[in-house]
Design an enzyme around this catalytic site. Structure first.
Site, PDB file in Angstrom:
ATOM      1  N   CYS A   2     -18.658  -0.509  -1.403  1.00 15.01           N
ATOM      2  CA  CYS A   2     -17.903  -0.334  -0.198  1.00 15.01           C
ATOM      3  C   CYS A   2     -18.744   0.211   0.961  1.00 15.01           C
ATOM      4  CB  CYS A   2     -16.758   0.606  -0.518  1.00 15.01           C
ATOM      5  SG  CYS A   2     -15.541   0.778   0.725  1.00 15.01           S
ATOM      6  N   ARG A  27     -14.191   5.715   3.015  1.00 17.04           N
ATOM      7  CA  ARG A  27     -13.868   4.327   2.698  1.00 17.04           C
ATOM      8  C   ARG A  27     -13.328   4.169   1.283  1.00 17.04           C
ATOM      9  NH1 ARG A  27     -17.172   0.723   6.182  1.00 17.04           N
ATOM     10  NH2 ARG A  27     -17.204  -0.802   4.524  1.00 17.04           N
ATOM     11  N   TRP A  74     -16.931   0.441  -4.621  1.00 20.42           N
ATOM     12  CA  TRP A  74     -15.526   0.288  -4.988  1.00 20.42           C
ATOM     13  C   TRP A  74     -15.451  -0.954  -5.853  1.00 20.42           C
ATOM     14  CZ3 TRP A  74     -11.347  -3.051  -3.067  1.00 20.42           C
ATOM     15  CH2 TRP A  74     -10.066  -2.596  -3.399  1.00 20.42           C
ATOM     16  N   ASN A  98     -22.278  -5.113  -0.335  1.00 20.12           N
ATOM     17  CA  ASN A  98     -20.840  -5.140  -0.088  1.00 20.12           C
ATOM     18  C   ASN A  98     -20.402  -6.592  -0.077  1.00 20.12           C
ATOM     19  OD1 ASN A  98     -20.835  -2.401   0.215  1.00 20.12           O
ATOM     20  ND2 ASN A  98     -20.489  -2.402   2.421  1.00 20.12           N
ATOM     21  N   GLY A  99     -19.243  -6.881  -0.661  1.00 18.98           N
ATOM     22  CA  GLY A  99     -18.735  -8.248  -0.634  1.00 18.98           C
ATOM     23  C   GLY A  99     -18.595  -8.823  -2.026  1.00 18.98           C
ATOM     24  N   GLU A 483       6.654   1.093   5.590  1.00 17.34           N
ATOM     25  CA  GLU A 483       5.436   1.873   5.799  1.00 17.34           C
ATOM     26  C   GLU A 483       5.557   3.254   5.156  1.00 17.34           C
ATOM     27  OE1 GLU A 483       1.865   3.659   7.222  1.00 17.34           O
ATOM     28  OE2 GLU A 483       2.473   1.646   6.581  1.00 17.34           O
ATOM     29  N   LYS A 487       3.033   4.709   2.326  1.00 22.57           N
ATOM     30  CA  LYS A 487       2.296   5.967   2.425  1.00 22.57           C
ATOM     31  C   LYS A 487       2.495   6.828   1.174  1.00 22.57           C
ATOM     32  CE  LYS A 487      -0.068   5.668   5.945  1.00 22.57           C
ATOM     33  NZ  LYS A 487      -0.182   4.287   5.465  1.00 22.57           N
ATOM     34  N   GLU A 490       0.640   5.259  -1.808  1.00 19.15           N
ATOM     35  CA  GLU A 490      -0.808   5.274  -1.633  1.00 19.15           C
ATOM     36  C   GLU A 490      -1.431   6.598  -2.055  1.00 19.15           C
ATOM     37  OE1 GLU A 490      -2.464   2.669   2.048  1.00 19.15           O
ATOM     38  OE2 GLU A 490      -1.034   4.233   2.594  1.00 19.15           O
ATOM     39  N   HIS A 506      22.443  -6.533  -2.708  1.00 16.53           N
ATOM     40  CA  HIS A 506      21.868  -7.780  -3.231  1.00 16.53           C
ATOM     41  C   HIS A 506      20.853  -7.518  -4.337  1.00 16.53           C
ATOM     42  CE1 HIS A 506      23.816 -10.295  -0.187  1.00 16.53           C
ATOM     43  NE2 HIS A 506      23.586  -9.295   0.655  1.00 16.53           N
ATOM     44  N   LYS A 606     -11.020   2.016   2.411  1.00 19.34           N
ATOM     45  CA  LYS A 606     -10.546   2.096   3.790  1.00 19.34           C
ATOM     46  C   LYS A 606     -10.494   0.729   4.441  1.00 19.34           C
ATOM     47  CE  LYS A 606      -9.250   4.134   7.562  1.00 19.34           C
ATOM     48  NZ  LYS A 606      -7.877   4.647   7.660  1.00 19.34           N
TER      49      LYS A 606
END
Length: 611
Positions: A2, A27, A74, A98-99, A483, A487, A490, A506, A606
């Protein structure tokens, strides 16, 4: 992924590389490592877990050099452990990455029997490729260039070579990477973002797609994807290291929650101007952004940014009469959407590097749409590639769970919706001025909402024991409910879901039982009574209800909820920004009560720069 940091210098680099890694901790990562050239010889240390584990490995025996690379990982390929940590090494070569190398299995199979692999990662194959080319007698420059041409996927590389003591090789394709210019040009740096190099330099060169470079203490060379030498612009970054310090706060997340009156003010100043009398017209933002030319807006984002776009859908449609489609970026291009050339595409991304969102932006560019990027980093790939780059001015956001970037995104989108209404003539001037005035009041109202901190901390202790929680809202509060649930999950790891309150019957109401926490967002507006009706439905089934409302809503609903959080009264247009503050504090204090790693929650990064 990362995080990457590299130094090509004439003095010792180990301590500074470790400092750079610490600046990248925001991150998210699960292992780290470092490699340096000491008198031309390659020395490497790696460790699972936090950087303090890597420091312990380094302390076991002296390690220093004048050229080095370091990495926080990561996990994408292979579990988090020492063997899978970067840098990876083969023969003379050590590499950080990274990637994702998409064809690594094919390459790995082609090397079977020739090379021994010691990790489960895609990155290790790169070290083998370069070492093989070196063994053929190629120069380091040619070996690196030849290896790049064998790769498919997204990458940012930093690479050093044993017995080649003055050079770092780097490349960028689909993952951000920057070079840093040192004092008096006697030292140069490599980083995955500006934060990695914040203590070292404020002069950066952002490599463009397909670029690769050679970094030396006294200078650098940059080449494009055809291996042609190129010159790239030097960017001076404003702000200093102090922006990334926690100060008096226990966590970056809490600091960033408390920064929101200031960050929202900065966003407002940009989009409303110094006089703040009315939103700037789209044509003032950029010649291409004339809202009268468009019959539709396409909003694309991931995660928290997606929920900012979902609120904006209500705003653009209600005040500007402008149809809005919103998509999760990772799905958008795969459904082959039917696009109109009269549509405006807006990518929303804090980093401006989110891989799926960037791919969607490029897809729409290929289809001939006008593209805009709403980002926090104006030097990012999205900002550079979009037709229109729009800043949110949130400043560095270190906590993995986004807070101030989210409210800055909302603020910018609210101002843009008023600009669209003004350009398209869908609201009277008096109403635009009224709503602009309401928007200007948001920083003050956020400050007032922050005064609820101690009260919300107390209520969070009742939420902490829960195994799951539900968030309900109506209208523009629905995305805020989503949201809020995000939060909580997370950073506290409590399962949480957001629902449109009208959807309860429903299916979701089947999950309600005695003691189930349900957080209901119901400021006093035209939907208040309907939302309270849904509140009563869950309360009658034993849910423990927390009602987040304003003073008028509190007076009407006081007898219906177990707990109440009364936020400052605001116009329905701006209310999503105010209820957000309460949800951020509720998630934060719940996580603190549970003892989780608030700023660096498990398994999260991040900026998601891979698909």
């Amino acid at each position: 992924m990362c995080g990457i940091i590299g130094i090509a210098g004439r003095s010792q680099v180990t301590d500074r590389l470790i400092d750079g890694l610490k600046r990248l901790e925001y991150r998210g990562y699960d292992s780290s490592g470092i490699a340096v050239l000491t008198d031309g010889a390659l020395d490497r240390r790696r460790a699972k877990g936090k950087i303090k584990q890597l420091e312990a490995r380094i302390s076991e025996s002296h390690m220093d050099g004048q050229i080095g690379i370091a990495h926080t990982r990561w996990a994408t390929h292979g579990v988090p452990n020492k063997a899978n940590a970067h840098p990876h090494r083969s023969g003379r070569v050590a590499v950080v990455h990274n990637g994702i190398i998409e064809n690594y299995l094919e390459l790995r199979e082609s090397l079977a029997g020739q090379r021994e692999f010691t990790s489960d990662t895609d990155t290790e194959v790169v070290a083998h490729l370069v070492d093989i080319e070196l063994a053929k007698g190629l120069s380091p420059r040619d070996a690196f260039a030849a290896s790049l041409k064998q790769l498919k996927g997204a990458y940012a590389f930093g690479l050093i070579i044993d017995d080649n003591p003055d050079e770092i090789y780097c490349a960028r394709a689909g993952s951000p990477l920057a070079l840093g210019i040192g004092p008096h040009k006697k030292e140069h740096y490599l980083g995955s973002d500006a934060m990695a190099m914040a203590q070292l330099t404020n002069q950066l060169i952002y490599l463009e797609e397909g670029d690769w470079a050679i970094l030396r203490p006294e200078g650098y060379e940059i080449f494009d994807e055809t291996d042609t030498p190129v010159t790239r612009e030097i960017t001076v970054i404003e702000g200093g290291p102090a922006l990334a310090e926690k100060g008096k706060y226990a966590h970056f997340m809490l600091k960033e929650i408390y920064e929101q009156p200031e960050t929202v003010t900065r966003t407002l100043t940009h989009y409303l101007g110094d006089k703040r009398e009315r939103p700037v017209k789209g044509t003032d933002l950029a010649p291409a952004m004339d809202f009268t030319k468009f019959d539709r807006i396409i909003l694309i984002a991931c995660g928290t940014a997606y929920y900012a776009g979902a609120v904006a859908k209500y705003w653009f449609e209600q005040v500007a009469g402008l149809a809005v489609d919103i998509d999760v970026a990772s799905e958008f291009r795969y459904r082959r959407p039917v696009l109109s050339e009269n549509a405006l595409f807006i990518a929303i991304s804090q980093s401006g590097e989110t891989a799926d969102t960037l791919a969607a932006l490029r897809y729409c560019q290929e289809e001939g749409l006008t593209t805009a990027a709403l980002v926090n980093v104006m030097t990012s790939t999205m900002a550079r590639e979009a037709d229109i780059a729009m800043p949110i001015h949130a400043g560095p956001e270190i906590g993995v769970a986004s807070t101030k970037a989210f409210t800055a995104q909302l603020t910018a989108l609210a101002a843009l919706s008023l600009s669209a209404a003004q350009s398209r003539g869908t609201l009277e001037d008096a109403e635009i001025l009224r709503l602009t005035s309401e928007l200007i009041s948001v920083p003050r109202l956020i400050s007032e909402a922050l005064e609820l901190d101690a009260e919300i901390e107390t209520q969070a202790k009742t939420l902490a024991p829960a195994r799951s929680a539900f968030y309900l809202g109506r209208g523009a509060q629905v995305p805020i409910a989503f949201e809020g649930a995000l939060k909580l999950k997370e950073i506290s790891y409590i399962h949480a879901e957001g629902y449109a309150a009208g959807e309860l019957k429903h299916g979701p109401i089947a999950l309600i039982e005695d003691g189930t926490p349900v957080i209901v967002l119901a400021p006093m507006d035209e939907l208040y009574e309907k939302t309270v009706s849904n509140l009563q439905e869950v309360a009658s089934r034993g849910a423990r209800v927390t009602l987040i409302t304003d003073s008028a809503g509190a007076a009407a609903g006081a007898s219906m909820a177990d707990d109440m959080i009364t936020v400052p009264t605001s116009d329905p247009f701006t209310a999503p920004l105010i209820t957000t503050i309460a949800l951020q504090l509720l998630a934060y204090h719940t996580a603190v009560a549970l003892g989780t790693d608030v700023d660096q929650p498990r398994n999260l990064a991040k900026s998601v720069t891979v698909e």
